[in-house]
Structures are given as structure tokens and as C-alpha cells.
Write a protein that holds these residues in place. Structure first.
Motif, PDB file in Angstrom:
ATOM      1  N   GLU A  36       0.855  -1.188   0.000  1.00 26.36           N
ATOM      2  CA  GLU A  36       0.000   0.000   0.000  1.00 26.36           C
ATOM      3  C   GLU A  36       0.890   1.236   0.000  1.00 26.36           C
ATOM      4  OE1 GLU A  36      -3.607   2.010   2.678  1.00 26.36           O
ATOM      5  OE2 GLU A  36      -2.680   0.113   3.263  1.00 26.36           O
ATOM      6  N   ARG A  37       0.472   2.259  -0.703  1.00 20.72           N
ATOM      7  CA  ARG A  37       1.220   3.505  -0.727  1.00 20.72           C
ATOM      8  C   ARG A  37       0.619   4.453   0.303  1.00 20.72           C
ATOM      9  NH1 ARG A  37       4.639   2.958  -4.848  1.00 20.72           N
ATOM     10  NH2 ARG A  37       5.515   5.033  -4.449  1.00 20.72           N
ATOM     11  N   VAL A  38       1.480   4.924   1.210  1.00 16.23           N
ATOM     12  CA  VAL A  38       1.041   5.772   2.321  1.00 16.23           C
ATOM     13  C   VAL A  38       1.570   7.184   2.097  1.00 16.23           C
ATOM     14  CG1 VAL A  38       1.148   6.137   4.816  1.00 16.23           C
ATOM     15  CG2 VAL A  38       1.018   3.806   3.892  1.00 16.23           C
ATOM     16  N   ASP A  39       0.700   8.175   2.208  1.00 19.01           N
ATOM     17  CA  ASP A  39       1.093   9.576   2.042  1.00 19.01           C
ATOM     18  C   ASP A  39       1.845  10.066   3.278  1.00 19.01           C
ATOM     19  OD1 ASP A  39      -0.053   9.929  -0.495  1.00 19.01           O
ATOM     20  OD2 ASP A  39      -2.033  10.257   0.395  1.00 19.01           O
ATOM     21  N   THR A  40       2.948  10.760   3.050  1.00 21.98           N
ATOM     22  CA  THR A  40       3.717  11.384   4.124  1.00 21.98           C
ATOM     23  C   THR A  40       4.037  12.818   3.726  1.00 21.98           C
ATOM     24  OG1 THR A  40       5.966  10.887   3.323  1.00 21.98           O
ATOM     25  CG2 THR A  40       4.794   9.116   4.484  1.00 21.98           C
ATOM     26  N   ASP A  41       4.683  13.553   4.617  1.00 27.38           N
ATOM     27  CA  ASP A  41       5.050  14.937   4.311  1.00 27.38           C
ATOM     28  C   ASP A  41       6.150  15.026   3.259  1.00 27.38           C
ATOM     29  OD1 ASP A  41       3.210  15.851   6.152  1.00 27.38           O
ATOM     30  OD2 ASP A  41       4.656  15.959   7.805  1.00 27.38           O
ATOM     31  N   TRP A  42       6.796  13.900   2.951  1.00 27.94           N
ATOM     32  CA  TRP A  42       7.872  13.883   1.953  1.00 27.94           C
ATOM     33  C   TRP A  42       7.543  12.911   0.825  1.00 27.94           C
ATOM     34  CZ3 TRP A  42       8.576  14.272   7.173  1.00 27.94           C
ATOM     35  CH2 TRP A  42       9.202  15.441   7.609  1.00 27.94           C
ATOM     36  N   GLY A  43       6.301  12.899   0.443  1.00 30.11           N
ATOM     37  CA  GLY A  43       5.866  12.053  -0.658  1.00 30.11           C
ATOM     38  C   GLY A  43       5.309  10.726  -0.185  1.00 30.11           C
ATOM     39  N   GLN A  44       4.921   9.914  -1.132  1.00 30.67           N
ATOM     40  CA  GLN A  44       4.345   8.614  -0.793  1.00 30.67           C
ATOM     41  C   GLN A  44       5.432   7.601  -0.446  1.00 30.67           C
ATOM     42  OE1 GLN A  44       1.780   7.455  -4.087  1.00 30.67           O
ATOM     43  NE2 GLN A  44       0.001   8.305  -3.025  1.00 30.67           N
ATOM     44  N   MET A  45       5.046   6.661   0.396  1.00 30.57           N
ATOM     45  CA  MET A  45       5.953   5.608   0.840  1.00 30.57           C
ATOM     46  C   MET A  45       5.275   4.264   0.612  1.00 30.57           C
ATOM     47  SD  MET A  45       7.682   5.318   4.608  1.00 30.57           S
ATOM     48  CE  MET A  45       9.254   4.511   4.841  1.00 30.57           C
ATOM     49  N   CYS A  46       5.965   3.338  -0.050  1.00 36.47           N
ATOM     50  CA  CYS A  46       5.408   2.012  -0.299  1.00 36.47           C
ATOM     51  C   CYS A  46       5.630   1.127   0.917  1.00 36.47           C
ATOM     52  CB  CYS A  46       6.055   1.396  -1.540  1.00 36.47           C
ATOM     53  SG  CYS A  46       5.389  -0.226  -1.969  1.00 36.47           S
ATOM     54  N   VAL A  47       4.538   0.655   1.513  1.00 37.86           N
ATOM     55  CA  VAL A  47       4.600  -0.167   2.727  1.00 37.86           C
ATOM     56  C   VAL A  47       3.999  -1.534   2.424  1.00 37.86           C
ATOM     57  CG1 VAL A  47       3.910  -0.371   5.145  1.00 37.86           C
ATOM     58  CG2 VAL A  47       4.399   1.885   4.172  1.00 37.86           C
ATOM     59  N   ALA A  48       4.742  -2.569   2.750  1.00 39.99           N
ATOM     60  CA  ALA A  48       4.235  -3.941   2.614  1.00 39.99           C
ATOM     61  C   ALA A  48       3.926  -4.477   3.995  1.00 39.99           C
ATOM     62  CB  ALA A  48       5.281  -4.827   1.928  1.00 39.99           C
ATOM     63  N   HIS A  49       2.748  -5.094   4.151  1.00 39.36           N
ATOM     64  CA  HIS A  49       2.398  -5.615   5.475  1.00 39.36           C
ATOM     65  C   HIS A  49       1.968  -7.070   5.372  1.00 39.36           C
ATOM     66  CE1 HIS A  49      -1.794  -4.686   4.255  1.00 39.36           C
ATOM     67  NE2 HIS A  49      -1.325  -3.497   3.927  1.00 39.36           N
ATOM     68  N   GLN A  50       2.253  -7.812   6.430  1.00 40.93           N
ATOM     69  CA  GLN A  50       1.918  -9.228   6.491  1.00 40.93           C
ATOM     70  C   GLN A  50       1.549  -9.603   7.922  1.00 40.93           C
ATOM     71  OE1 GLN A  50       6.531 -10.275   6.028  1.00 40.93           O
ATOM     72  NE2 GLN A  50       5.331 -12.122   6.384  1.00 40.93           N
ATOM     73  N   GLY A  51       0.878 -10.741   8.051  1.00 42.10           N
ATOM     74  CA  GLY A  51       0.509 -11.236   9.377  1.00 42.10           C
ATOM     75  C   GLY A  51      -0.723 -10.584   9.950  1.00 42.10           C
ATOM     76  N   MET A  52      -1.517  -9.928   9.111  1.00 44.56           N
ATOM     77  CA  MET A  52      -2.691  -9.231   9.639  1.00 44.56           C
ATOM     78  C   MET A  52      -3.750 -10.230  10.112  1.00 44.56           C
ATOM     79  SD  MET A  52      -1.897  -6.055   9.312  1.00 44.56           S
ATOM     80  CE  MET A  52      -3.440  -5.152   9.411  1.00 44.56           C
ATOM     81  N   PRO A 106       9.268   3.874 -10.708  1.00 43.28           N
ATOM     82  CA  PRO A 106       9.593   4.911 -11.699  1.00 43.28           C
ATOM     83  C   PRO A 106      10.604   5.888 -11.122  1.00 43.28           C
ATOM     84  CG  PRO A 106       7.459   5.345 -10.687  1.00 43.28           C
ATOM     85  CD  PRO A 106       7.896   4.007 -10.179  1.00 43.28           C
ATOM     86  N   THR A 107      11.302   6.567 -11.998  1.00 45.02           N
ATOM     87  CA  THR A 107      12.290   7.554 -11.571  1.00 45.02           C
ATOM     88  C   THR A 107      11.594   8.705 -10.854  1.00 45.02           C
ATOM     89  OG1 THR A 107      13.718   7.002 -13.439  1.00 45.02           O
ATOM     90  CG2 THR A 107      14.116   9.108 -12.336  1.00 45.02           C
ATOM     91  N   LEU A 108      12.131   9.094  -9.716  1.00 47.11           N
ATOM     92  CA  LEU A 108      11.555  10.211  -8.973  1.00 47.11           C
ATOM     93  C   LEU A 108      11.688  11.495  -9.785  1.00 47.11           C
ATOM     94  CD1 LEU A 108      13.006   9.316  -5.454  1.00 47.11           C
ATOM     95  CD2 LEU A 108      10.617   9.134  -6.164  1.00 47.11           C
ATOM     96  N   PRO A 109      10.747  12.426  -9.657  1.00 49.32           N
ATOM     97  CA  PRO A 109      10.776  13.663 -10.450  1.00 49.32           C
ATOM     98  C   PRO A 109      12.072  14.444 -10.238  1.00 49.32           C
ATOM     99  CG  PRO A 109       8.657  13.404  -9.330  1.00 49.32           C
ATOM    100  CD  PRO A 109       9.564  12.349  -8.780  1.00 49.32           C
ATOM    101  N   ASP A 110      12.441  15.212 -11.246  1.00 44.79           N
ATOM    102  CA  ASP A 110      13.677  15.991 -11.168  1.00 44.79           C
ATOM    103  C   ASP A 110      13.645  17.010 -10.043  1.00 44.79           C
ATOM    104  OD1 ASP A 110      14.696  14.617 -13.324  1.00 44.79           O
ATOM    105  OD2 ASP A 110      14.066  16.116 -14.807  1.00 44.79           O
ATOM    106  N   ASN A 111      12.448  17.524  -9.720  1.00 39.46           N
ATOM    107  CA  ASN A 111      12.339  18.534  -8.666  1.00 39.46           C
ATOM    108  C   ASN A 111      12.100  17.922  -7.283  1.00 39.46           C
ATOM    109  OD1 ASN A 111       9.780  17.587  -9.113  1.00 39.46           O
ATOM    110  ND2 ASN A 111       8.789  19.603  -9.190  1.00 39.46           N
ATOM    111  N   TYR A 112      12.168  16.579  -7.219  1.00 40.66           N
ATOM    112  CA  TYR A 112      11.933  15.921  -5.929  1.00 40.66           C
ATOM    113  C   TYR A 112      13.178  16.041  -5.053  1.00 40.66           C
ATOM    114  CZ  TYR A 112      10.918  12.223  -2.525  1.00 40.66           C
ATOM    115  OH  TYR A 112      10.694  11.519  -1.364  1.00 40.66           O
ATOM    116  N   VAL A 113      12.988  16.552  -3.851  1.00 40.57           N
ATOM    117  CA  VAL A 113      14.081  16.671  -2.883  1.00 40.57           C
ATOM    118  C   VAL A 113      14.029  15.453  -1.970  1.00 40.57           C
ATOM    119  CG1 VAL A 113      15.101  18.045  -1.037  1.00 40.57           C
ATOM    120  CG2 VAL A 113      13.981  19.175  -2.971  1.00 40.57           C
ATOM    121  N   TYR A 114      15.048  14.609  -2.073  1.00 37.80           N
ATOM    122  CA  TYR A 114      15.016  13.361  -1.313  1.00 37.80           C
ATOM    123  C   TYR A 114      15.147  13.663   0.185  1.00 37.80           C
ATOM    124  CZ  TYR A 114      15.271   8.292  -1.058  1.00 37.80           C
ATOM    125  OH  TYR A 114      14.976   6.962  -0.831  1.00 37.80           O
ATOM    126  N   PRO A 115      14.360  12.987   1.023  1.00 30.60           N
ATOM    127  CA  PRO A 115      14.390  13.268   2.463  1.00 30.60           C
ATOM    128  C   PRO A 115      15.746  12.939   3.079  1.00 30.60           C
ATOM    129  CG  PRO A 115      12.456  11.952   1.858  1.00 30.60           C
ATOM    130  CD  PRO A 115      13.354  11.958   0.674  1.00 30.60           C
TER     131      PRO A 115
END
Length: 392
Positions: A36-52, A106-115
Motif C-alpha cells: 500500500e502507498r502511504v502519504d507522508t510529508d515527503w511524498g508517498q511511501m510504499c509499505v508492505a504488510h503481512q501477518g494481519m 519509476p524515476t523520482l521527479p527531477d524537482n523531488y528533494v530526497y528526504p
């Protein structure tokens, strides 16, 4: 012709090596977890979860991967290991992918500032809020161990314990900074498309990643494992530019500013620092261990390995189980199941082993998830060594 009798009991099988490497794969197992992709203050983060399993009240483990790896290549094989699979029937696991580090990203945008690493740690807050996680146990490797350490120092109330593999607590040295800057330059030079895997990683980066994870290699090391990761580090799945941004963020890391005796800037939870004796990061783990409070920290070194999750999964699983017990999680059902499986493999008494294996694996619910009693360890357990500098 006469033949002398041979004493078969004296024959010892010294060495067996296959003519071809064993089949290994780093392809994602779709039925192991969901993403699942989770929104954060520095863009989306891909999180995989198991054992639910529909039980949202199980204790939580959060993992974070190392450089050049992601959820699949760093943790999938270990968390699919039999002992760990049994253990995780009582836990939920959330695997963090650093931005752009998931397979075929995909490649992160050119204007993306990596955290920065501190900002990557703050992203975990958004994940905890999204999944309503009250507290968790951190399980990090390398760069991921540093990120989880930063989170634990800034949000101690959310972390029950830290299981750290090859962590570092200092800023990068001049030699590391220079070498990693070269990797960043070569990775950026190899990109020219917007999809991962279109261009191979430069050979210098491939060699660095092999050294970073395996240290010095020889013919006696797991050949199939090394060949698999050597192929993986050609860049078939990871995006070269995204990796360059992650590496650049890592070499710009600041010191954790922890010191033994400084209660204001110290871990409030239990910490286990683990490394392999062949790892190039042993000195970093010793340095970090020397800065920790010996009353709530442990340092452990495993022999004949560097990438411990892949080369010594059984020993790491046992150490992790003991660590969880030390945090107060009673794993009685896990022990009964593991003991019964051992009996099935060593004994022909089907009735005894069958009765044991029918015992249910109990999940943890609410306040009952934390227990004060710790049961006896299983047979042939790996005992965690004492802090080697506890009396310094």
C-alpha cells in the motif's frame, strides 16, 4: 582378490559441493504480503504488510532495509524462514520501502528533494498514524537501522525495542563520503530512462554493494547466494537514479549524538546490535555499542557470515526470539509448535508429535499481549552473549 573389511562408522563425509549453484530467487512473492502507498510529508511511501489475519491488535514489527535493497531483497527470504513464519503468526509486520526503492519503481521527479535520514525517520510517524500503530518493535539493517534509531531517539514512547543489524551511529568518514559520491555520480551517469532496470548499474557500484553486504568473498562462502545478489546488483529491479538519491542522503547523515551516561540522549528501549564477523561494518557496530547503556543493550556477533539474514537465518531467528522474550512477549505457543516440529523430524512417534502439533498458535490481544513470565528456551538455542564492554 581379497578385500579388507571397512569400518563404515569411521567414514566421515568431509565436503559435498554441488557442481552448480542452488536455485535462489529474489522475485516478489505476491501471496506473502500486500502493498500500500502511504502519504507522508515527503511524498508517498510504499509499505508492505503481512501477518494481519484480521487481527489488528497483534504486536507490531516495523522493518527498514539497507542500501541497494528493499523489502523483497532484504527481508522476504528471512521472514519466509520456517522458524520466523511460526513466530510471526503472533505479530503484524510492516515493511518500509525508502522512497523509490521498491521493485521497478519509476524515476523520482527531477524537482523531488530526497528526504534526509531524519525526515525518513519522521515518515514512520505517518505510517504509524495511517495504520493506528501505538507501539512497535524496530527491525533494521544498515541504513535502515540508522533510520529506526533516529525514530526511537525522537519518539521513545512508540518503540518497544530495536533489533539492529550492522548499524552505524556516526557520520560518514571522508573515505566513505568520497567513495559514495563516486557511486552517486556513476549511478546518475547510467540513467537515461524513467523505468528501473533499463540500464545496468556501473561495475564500480556493483562491486561496492557486494562488498557492503558480503565483505571479502572466497570460494567457501555461499556461492549460490553470492551469485544471486551479484546478478541483483546489476540493477534489474532497482532504479539507478533513485538509489543514488538514497545513497546521497545516507552519506550526509548526522551523528546520532548518543553517549554512554547521557540519559537525555539515550535509547529508552532495549537494543540488540547484531553483526557477522565477516561484515565490513563490525567496527561500526562496536563503536555504536560502546555508546549505548549496557543495562538495556546487547552486542552480538555471528561467525562465518556477513549478510546474516541470508547466511545465518536460523541463528538470527533464535536471537530475535530471545530478544522478544526479553521484551516481555511470552512465546509459549511458538515454542510448543517448534518443539513438535523438531520431534516430528527426529522421532517416529507420530502420536506424540501429532498431539503437540495440533496445539493452536495463540495471537496476542490487547493488554494480554505483554507477559511478565519468560518460558524456557528451546533446545539448541543460540544464547545471546553479554555486552563485551559492559564493565568499561
Amino acid at each position: 582378490m581379497s578385500y579388507k573389511a571397512m569400518d563404515l562408522s569411521s567414514i566421515e563425509l568431509q565436503n559435498v559441493e554441488s557442481s552448480a549453484p542452488l536455485m535462489r530467487t529474489l522475485e516478489k512473492s505476491d501471496n506473502m504480503y500486500s502493498e500500500e502507498r502511504v502519504d507522508t510529508d515527503w511524498g508517498q511511501m510504499c509499505v508492505a504488510h503481512q501477518g494481519m489475519d484480521g487481527n489488528l491488535q497483534k504486536p507490531v514489527i516495523i522493518t527498514y532495509h539497507d542500501l541497494g535493497l528493499n523489502v523483497v531483497s532484504n527481508f522476504q527470504a528471512f521472514f519466509n524462514f520456517m522458524d520466523v513464519k511460526l513466530l510471526l503468526q503472533s505479530f503484524c509486520v510492516y515493511h518500509m520501502n525508502a522512497p523509490g526503492m521498491e521493485d521497478n519503481a519509476p524515476t523520482l521527479p527531477d524537482n523531488y528533494v530526497y528526504p534526509t535520514l531524519d525526515q525518513l525517520a519522521q515518515q514512520i510517524h505517518s505510517v504509524c498514524k495511517h495504520y493506528n500503530i501505538k507501539t512497535f518493535i524496530g527491525f533494521g539493517v544498515g541504513a535502515g537501522a540508522n533510520i529506526l534509531s533516529r525514530f526511537a531517539l525522537n519518539s521513545p514512547d512508540l518503540v518497544d525495542g530495536l533489533f539492529l543489524i550492522n548499524p552505524t551511529s556516526t557520520q560518514s568518514s571522508w573515505s566513505e563520503w568520497l567513495f559514495q559520491k563516486l557511486n552517486v555520480y556513476y549511478l546518475n551517469s547510467s540513467t537515461g530512462t524513467t523505468t528501473a532496470g533499463a540500464n545496468q548499474f556501473p561495475i564500480t557500484t556493483q562491486n561496492y554493494l557486494m562488498w557492503h553486504h558480503f565483505g571479502k568473498q572466497n570460494e567457501e562462502r555461499n556461492r549460490d547466494l553470492i551469485d544471486t545478489y551479484r546478478s541483483y546488483f546489476t540493477g534489474k529491479s532497482l532504479n539507478a537514479r533513485n538509489l543514488s538519491l538514497f545513497i546521497d542522503s545516507y552519506i550526509k547523515r548526522t551523528d546520532l549524538v548518543i553517549a554512554r551516561g547521557d540519559k537525555e540522549r539515550a535509547f529508552k528501549c532495549s537494543v540488540l546490535v547484531l553483526c557477522g564477523n565477516l561484515s565490513p561494518h563490525v567496527d561500526d557496530t562496536v563503536t555504536m555499542n560502546s555508546r549505548l547503556d549496557p543495562t538495556n543493550s546487547t552486542w552480538m556477533k555471528l561467525s562465518d557470515c556477513a549478510m546474516v539474514l541470508e547466511e545465518q537465518p536460523a541463528k538470527v531467528a533464535e536471537a530475535f526470539r530471545l530478544f522478544l522474550q526479553g521484551l516481555g512477549y511470552a512465546l509459549t505457543a511458538y515454542e510448543r509448535r517448534r518443539s513438535s516440529l523438531r520431534k516430528m523430524s527426529l522421532s517416529s512417534d507420530k502420536s506424540e508429535s501429532g498431539d503437540a502439533i495440533n496445539g493452536n498458535i495463540n495471537g496476542f490481544n490487547g493488554d494480554d499481549s505483554r507477559k511478565n513470565s519468560i518460558d524456557e528456551s528451546a533446545e539448541d538455542s543460540v544464547h545471546i552473549v553479554e555486552n563485551p564492554i559492559a564493565n568499561c
